[in-house]
Design an enzyme around this catalytic site. Structure first.
Site, mmCIF file in Angstrom:
data_model
loop_
_atom_site.group_PDB
_atom_site.id
_atom_site.type_symbol
_atom_site.label_atom_id
_atom_site.label_comp_id
_atom_site.label_asym_id
_atom_site.label_seq_id
_atom_site.Cartn_x
_atom_site.Cartn_y
_atom_site.Cartn_z
ATOM 1 N N THR A 50 0.831 -1.154 0.426
ATOM 2 C CA THR A 50 -0.036 0.041 0.225
ATOM 3 C C THR A 50 0.652 1.363 0.229
ATOM 4 O O THR A 50 0.519 2.175 -0.714
ATOM 5 C CB THR A 50 -0.786 0.153 1.147
ATOM 6 O OG1 THR A 50 -1.955 -1.211 0.729
ATOM 7 C CG2 THR A 50 -2.169 0.941 1.445
ATOM 8 N N ASP A 243 -5.622 -1.676 -4.827
ATOM 9 C CA ASP A 243 -4.837 -2.569 -3.878
ATOM 10 C C ASP A 243 -5.626 -3.965 -3.053
ATOM 11 O O ASP A 243 -6.971 -3.809 -3.784
ATOM 12 C CB ASP A 243 -5.245 -1.297 -2.875
ATOM 13 C CG ASP A 243 -3.810 -1.779 -1.177
ATOM 14 O OD1 ASP A 243 -3.524 -2.830 -1.834
ATOM 15 O OD2 ASP A 243 -3.641 -1.085 -0.699
ATOM 16 N N GLU A 244 -5.135 -4.722 -2.739
ATOM 17 C CA GLU A 244 -6.093 -6.027 -1.842
ATOM 18 C C GLU A 244 -7.032 -6.625 -3.474
ATOM 19 O O GLU A 244 -8.277 -6.990 -2.808
ATOM 20 C CB GLU A 244 -7.573 -5.580 -0.704
ATOM 21 C CG GLU A 244 -6.609 -4.572 -0.449
ATOM 22 C CD GLU A 244 -6.662 -5.311 1.595
ATOM 23 O OE1 GLU A 244 -6.124 -6.529 0.936
ATOM 24 O OE2 GLU A 244 -5.958 -4.625 2.387
ATOM 25 N N ARG A 617 -1.620 -7.167 11.268
ATOM 26 C CA ARG A 617 -1.784 -6.435 12.107
ATOM 27 C C ARG A 617 -0.889 -5.153 12.739
ATOM 28 O O ARG A 617 -1.534 -4.531 13.290
ATOM 29 C CB ARG A 617 -3.623 -5.627 12.222
ATOM 30 C CG ARG A 617 -4.419 -6.519 11.153
ATOM 31 C CD ARG A 617 -4.175 -5.601 10.603
ATOM 32 N NE ARG A 617 -3.458 -6.665 8.860
ATOM 33 C CZ ARG A 617 -3.103 -6.792 8.310
ATOM 34 N NH1 ARG A 617 -3.344 -4.858 7.491
ATOM 35 N NH2 ARG A 617 -3.017 -7.583 7.297
HETATM 36 P P1 ATP Z 1 -1.106 -5.387 3.982
HETATM 37 O O1 ATP Z 1 -0.884 -6.741 3.916
HETATM 38 O O2 ATP Z 1 -1.050 -6.016 5.295
HETATM 39 O O3 ATP Z 1 -2.446 -4.462 3.288
HETATM 40 P P2 ATP Z 1 1.420 -3.703 2.828
HETATM 41 O O4 ATP Z 1 2.210 -4.692 2.057
HETATM 42 O O5 ATP Z 1 -0.059 -3.414 2.357
HETATM 43 O O6 ATP Z 1 0.426 -4.579 4.017
HETATM 44 P P3 ATP Z 1 1.880 -1.355 4.039
HETATM 45 O O7 ATP Z 1 0.959 -0.813 4.568
HETATM 46 O O8 ATP Z 1 2.242 -0.440 3.448
HETATM 47 O O9 ATP Z 1 2.536 -3.346 3.725
HETATM 48 O O10 ATP Z 1 3.627 -1.111 4.578
HETATM 49 C C1 ATP Z 1 3.492 -1.871 6.586
HETATM 50 C C2 ATP Z 1 4.161 -1.103 7.051
HETATM 51 O O11 ATP Z 1 5.726 -1.005 7.179
HETATM 52 C C3 ATP Z 1 2.883 0.564 7.219
HETATM 53 O O12 ATP Z 1 3.638 0.919 8.655
HETATM 54 C C4 ATP Z 1 4.571 1.163 6.278
HETATM 55 O O13 ATP Z 1 5.431 3.067 6.643
HETATM 56 C C5 ATP Z 1 5.953 -0.156 6.361
HETATM 57 N N1 ATP Z 1 6.676 0.393 5.857
HETATM 58 C C6 ATP Z 1 6.675 0.063 4.004
HETATM 59 N N2 ATP Z 1 7.543 -0.246 3.317
HETATM 60 C C7 ATP Z 1 8.604 0.702 3.967
HETATM 61 C C8 ATP Z 1 10.412 1.292 4.180
HETATM 62 N N3 ATP Z 1 10.714 0.955 2.256
HETATM 63 N N4 ATP Z 1 11.185 1.665 4.866
HETATM 64 C C9 ATP Z 1 10.001 2.074 5.806
HETATM 65 N N5 ATP Z 1 8.874 1.252 6.293
HETATM 66 C C10 ATP Z 1 8.266 1.186 5.492
HETATM 67 MG MG MG Z 2 -1.955 -3.149 2.226
#
Ligand code: ATP
Ligand code: MG
Length: 738
Positions: A50, A243-244, A617
Site C-alpha cells: 500500500t 489495492d487488495e 495487523r
Molecule cells: P497489507 O498486506 O497488510 O495491506 P502492505 O503490504 O500494504 O500490508 P503497508 O501497509 O504498505 O504494507 O506497509 C506496512 C508498514 O511498513 C507501514 O507502516 C509502512 O509505513 C511501513 N513500510 C513500508 N515500506 C517501508 C520501507 N521501505 N521502509 C520503512 N517502512 C516501510
Molecule cells: Mg495494504
C-alpha cells in the site's frame, strides 16, 4: 491573485524525486517508477504494498506531472480510501486527490456524470440493506406475503443471485421498461420469487434507487452500450491502481478491464494469503493468473516486512503454513525483536476480558496512547464481555464496526421484555407489545394512551381493562397479557437466565429473528443469555430478576468516558489493510474463531487466512486470549485450532497449557473435521447443470445451498424440486445437455 514563483526546473525535480522515493526499498522504487503497462505486485502482509501504491500516485503527480484527476486508485473500504487520500495529500501537497475510492463509489461518480445514458437522474439514491428491507415490507403488505413465504435475508440473497448470476440483464427492466409496465409485470407475477423480485425492481425504479449490484451493472451496461462514454472514461483514467486485488470479484474485474482498455496502464497489488472474501464472490485467481490475461506483465515481489516484529511474523508464518492450498512465501522481518505473542486462557469470558483490560491498562501506563491498541474479534457479539469490563474500568474505547452491545436493538428489546415482567412500565410496554407483531398498531395505541391518561393508569393496565372489548378482537393482546402475568407471578422463583430464554421463546421474538434470517441478532441474544448465566454463577446470591436489572443499568446508563483517544474495537474483516502497535485477538475458541459456521475444508482455509490477517495487523505486540469453561448451551469451550497450529515455541504462555485441554481440543477438532461437507466446487456440477440420479432419473440443478446442506434438483419426472443431501451429492452425476 496568483504569484508567479520562478523555480529552477532541475533543482525542483531533484528535491521532489528525493521526497517521493524516500523511505522506499529497491523493489518499491521499481514498483513506483514502473509506471507504464501492466504491473503486478505480489507480496506478503506488511511488505509495503500500500505504501508503494501511495508513493506511486505521488510520483505520477510530482515527477511525471500527471493530473490527479487522471488517476484512479481503488481501495477495498471507504476507511482505507480516506486514509490513503490523507497520505497522498501529504505527499503531493495537492487538495485534488483525484479518484481514490472503492469500486462502488467510483461507479457512483460515473453514474452521476453519465446516468442520462440510462435515463436516470443525477440524484439517484444509493440503497443499503435497511432501505431494501423497507421496500420489502411494502411489497409483503401489498401482496399479502408473510415471512413464512420468504425471510428478508433470503429475499436479499435471492436478488443478489438473480442480479449477479442467473439474470444478469435484469437491469433492462429498470432501464427500458416504463414504470407502469414494470408495475404490471410485478402485479402479474405469480410465484413468490418473481413477485418479490419485480416488486423490488419496481420500488427501485420508483424512487430512482440503486443497490450495490446496480451500481456496477449499470456502469458496465453504459460502457457496453455507449462506446463514446466508455472511451471518455478510458481516456480520462491514464493510470489505474488497485489495492487488495486478491479480493476482487468478477463484475469488478470486468469493470477494471473496461477502464484500462485505452492507456493500458494498470498496477495491481495483492497477497493471496489474505483472501478473506471468497464467500462474497472474490476470486484470488484473478491475481494469480493476471500475467496470463494481460500482455507483458511485470511482476514484482516484495520480501521484506516492515510492520511486525520478527516474533509476530514467525508465529503468523507458522499458522499460515498449515494451509494446503497456498503458494509458499517467507517474509524477512526488518524490525528488531520484541516480545513473543502472548497467550492467555481465562476461566471464563469475563476473566478473559478482565485480563485484556489489565494488560491494556499496563500498556497505557507505560506510555502508549489508547488509540495505538486494537482489540480484534471474529464476530460482533464478542464485544459484550469486553465492553462490560471496559465500562467498569472506565477504559475509553470505540467500536469501529457496529454499535455498542447494550445499545443494539435486539438487546434493548430483550431487556424491555425483562423490565416489562418486573415493572410493567409504559416504556417497556411500548417497546414490546407489538414486537413481534400482535396487530396492535397506531390506532389501538392511541386509544390506550387516551384511556390511560383519563384513568391515570399505565398503558398495560389500560390494555388489561379493555382486552375483551371489540377493539382488541383479532389481536395478540390477550396472549401478551397472559404471558406477562405468567412470568411476573413466578419471577422470584426462577433463575433470570431461564426467564430470559423462556420469554424470548414464548413471546415469539426469537422466532421473528429466525424467520427474518437475522443470524447476527440471534448471536447477540445468545451472548446476552451467556452474560446472564455468567452473572448468576458469579454473584451466588441475589440472583433474582430485579437484581439483574439493577446490574444491567450499569452498562446501559454509563457512557464511555469522553476521551479523544480510545482503544479501538473492530472485527477482523474491517481491520483489513490497517495496522496497530498493540493487537489483542480475543475469543480464540473453536466455534468462535474458527467460526462454528464453517462447513468445508476451503472454508476453514479462508478462516485461517482471516486469522493470519488479524495477526499481521500487529506491529510490536500481539496477545491471544480464550476462555475455558462452558457455554450457556452447556457445551465445553475448546481451544481454537489456530492456537494449536502455531508452533508452541513461538508463543509466550502466561501459564503452561494443560495437556488435558490440548488433548480434548484435538479430539474435538478431529470430530468436527470428519463432518465437513464436500467442497461445492468439487461436486462435479454447478447450478443450472443437468444431472442424473440413479432412481429419480435426469433433472436440473436449481440451487446448491451450503446452509441447507442440500442440492435442489428439479427432476424431469416431478413437478417440484427435491432437496438431495449434499453429503449424498455423489449420487448425482452430471450429464451433458442434448
Ligand atoms: P497489507 O498486506 O497488510 O495491506 P502492505 O503490504 O500494504 O500490508 P503497508 O501497509 O504498505 O504494507 O506497509 C506496512 C508498514 O511498513 C507501514 O507502516 C509502512 O509505513 C511501513 N513500510 C513500508 N515500506 C517501508 C520501507 N521501505 N521502509 C520503512 N517502512 C516501510
Ligand atoms: Mg495494504
Amino acid at each position: 491573485m496568483g504569484v508567479y514563483l520562478h523555480i529552477p526546473v532541475s533543482g525542483y525535480n531533484v528535491h521532489m524525486l528525493k521526497d517521493t522515493l524516500e523511505g522506499l526499498n529497491d523493489d518499491q522504487i521499481n514498483a513506483v517508477t514502473s509506471t507504464e503497462g501492466y504491473v503486478r505486485v505480489i507480496a506478503g502482509a506488511g511488505s509495503g504494498k500500500t505504501r508503494a501504491l501511495t508513493h506511486r500516485f505521488a510520483y505520477l503527480v510530482n515527477e511525471l506531472g500527471i493530473r490527479p484527476g487522471n488517476i484512479l486508485c481503488v481501495t477495498f473500504t471507504n476507511k482505507a480510501a480516506a486514509e490513503m487520500k490523507s497520505r497522498i495529500h501529504e505527499l503531493t501537497d495537492d487538495n485534488d486527490t483525484g479518484y481514490i475510492c472503492t469500486f462502488h463509489s467510483f461507479c457512483v461518480t460515473v453514474l452521476q456524470e453519465d446516468s442520462h445514458a440510462v435515463s436516470y437522474p443525477k440524484s439517484f439514491m444509493v440503497l443499503d440493506n435497511s432501505d431494501i428491507d423497507d421496500m420489502l415490507s411494502i411489497i409483503y403488505e401489498e401482496r399479502g406475503l408473510t415471512l413464512r413465504d420468504m425471510t428478508y435475508a433470503h429475499a436479499r440473497d435471492m436478488f443478489e443471485i438473480r442480479k449477479g448470476v442467473t439474470e444478469q440483464n435484469y437491469y433492462m427492466n429498470l432501464i427500458q421498461m416504463s414504470l407502469d409496465d414494470l408495475h404490471q409485470k410485478y402485479m402479474e407475477a405469480e410465484n413468490v420469487n418473481d413477485i418479490l423480485f419485480y416488486g423490488y425492481l419496481y420500488q427501485e425504479k420508483k424512487c430512482f434507487g440503486l443497490d450495490y449490484n446496480d451500481l456496477i451493472f449499470l456502469t458496465l451496461y453504459i460502457f457496453r452500450k455507449n462506446p463514446e462514454i466508455r472511451l471518455k472514461w478510458q481516456k480520462r483514467l491514464e493510470y489505474i491502481m488497485i489495492d487488495e486485488f486478491q479480493d476482487i470479484d468478477e463484475p469488478q474485474y470486468e469493470l477494471m478491464e473496461n477502464l484500462c482498455g485505452y492507456h493500458n496502464n494498470l498496477f495491481i497489488v495483492g497477497d493471496p494469503d489474505q483472501t478473506i472474501y471468497t464467500w462474497r464472490g472474490a476470486q484470488p485467481g484473478f491475481l494469480i493468473d493476471f500475467d496470463r490475461k494481460f500482455p507483458h506483465v511485470k511482476t514484482i515481489m516484495m520480501m521484506k516486512n516492515y510492520r511486525s516484529s520478527p516474533q509476530i511474523l514467525s508465529a503468523a508464518n507458522s499458522l499460515i503454513d498449515c494451509n494446503h492450498d497456498r503458494i509458499q512465501k517467507e517474509l524477512i522481518p526488518m524490525l528488531s525483536a520484541e516480545r513473543k505473542p502472548v497467550f492467555y486462557s481465562g476461566k471464563s469470558s469475563k476473566k478473559e476480558a478482565e485480563w485484556i483490560a489489565r494488560e491494556i491498562e499496563r500498556i497505557i501506563e507505560d506510555g502508549t496512547m489508547p488509540g495505538d491498541i486494537a482489540v480484534l474479534y471474529r464476530a460482533h457479539y464478542l464485544t459484550r464481555p469486553i465492553e462490560e469490563v471496559f465500562l467498569h474500568e472506565k477504559l475509553p474505547y470505540r467500536i469501529y464496526s457496529g454499535i455498542q452491545f447494550y445499545e443494539r436493538k435486539e438487546i434493548k428489546d430483550a431487556a424491555a421484555y425483562l423490565r416489562m415482567i418486573a415493572y410493567k412500565d409504559d416504556l417497556s410496554f411500548m417497546r414490546t407489545v407489538n414486537t413481534p407483531k400482535r396487530n396492535i398498531g397506531q390506532r389501538r395505541m392511541r386509544f390506550l394512551k387516551e384511556y390511560a391518561e383519563k384513568q391515570k393508569c399505565t398503558l398495560y393496565e389500560a390494555m388489561q381493562a379493555n382486552v375483551h372489548t371489540e377493539l382488541f378482537n383479532g389481536t395478540g393482546a390477550e396472549k401478551y397479557i397472559a404471558m406477562i402475568e405468567g412470568f411476573a407471578s413466578h419471577m422470584n422463583e426462577r433463575p433470570v437466565s431461564e426467564i430470559l430464554s423462556a420469554v424470548l421463546d414464548v413471546s415469539g421474538y426469537e422466532k421473528m429473528l429466525r424467520t427474518e434470517g437475522n443470524q447476527e441478532r440471534l448471536d447477540d441474544l445468545a451472548e446476552l443469555k451467556q452474560a446472564v448465566y455468567e452473572w448468576e454463577t458469579s454473584v451466588g446470591e441475589e440472583t433474582d430478576l430485579l437484581s439483574y436489572l439493577k446490574h444491567m443499568t450499569f452498562f446501559t446508563s454509563l457512557d464511555t468516558p469522553d476521551a479523544k483517544d480510545r482503544v479501538k474495537l473492530m472485527t477482523i474483516h474491517s481491520a483489513k489493510g490497517l495496522e496497530f502497535p498493540y493487537v489483542f485477538l480475543c475469543g480464540m475458541n473453536e466455534g468462535i474463531f474458527p467460526s462454528g459456521k464453517v462447513k468445508t475444508e476451503p472454508g476453514m482455509e479462508e478462516e485461517r487466512r482471516l486469522c493470519f490477517v488479524a495477526m499481521t495487523r500487529a506491529e510490536k505486540e500481539l496477545y491471544f486470549s480464550n476462555a475455558e469453561g462452558r457455554n450457556a448451551s452447556d457445551t465445553s469451550r475448546h481451544l481454537s485450532r489456530f492456537l494449536l497450529d502455531i508452533d508452541s515455541s513461538l508463543l509466550e504462555f502466561t501459564e503452561p497449557l494443560k495437556e488435558e485441554r490440548v488433548k480434548k481440543a484435538k479430539e474435538y477438532i478431529i470430530q468436527l473435521n470428519s463432518r465437513f461437507l464436500p467442497d461445492p466446487d468439487k461436486l462435479g456440477f454447478q447450478e443450472g447443470d443437468r444431472v442424473r440420479h440413479r432412481v429419480f432419473g435426469p433433472g436440473t440443478v436449481k440451487k446448491i445451498d451450503m446452509d441447507e446442506e442440500a442440492v435442489f434438483v428439479k427432476f424431469d419426472t416431478m413437478n417440484t424440486p427435491r432437496a438431495i443431501s449434499i453429503r449424498a451429492a455423489g449420487k448425482l452425476e452430471k450429464i451433458e445437455r442434448s
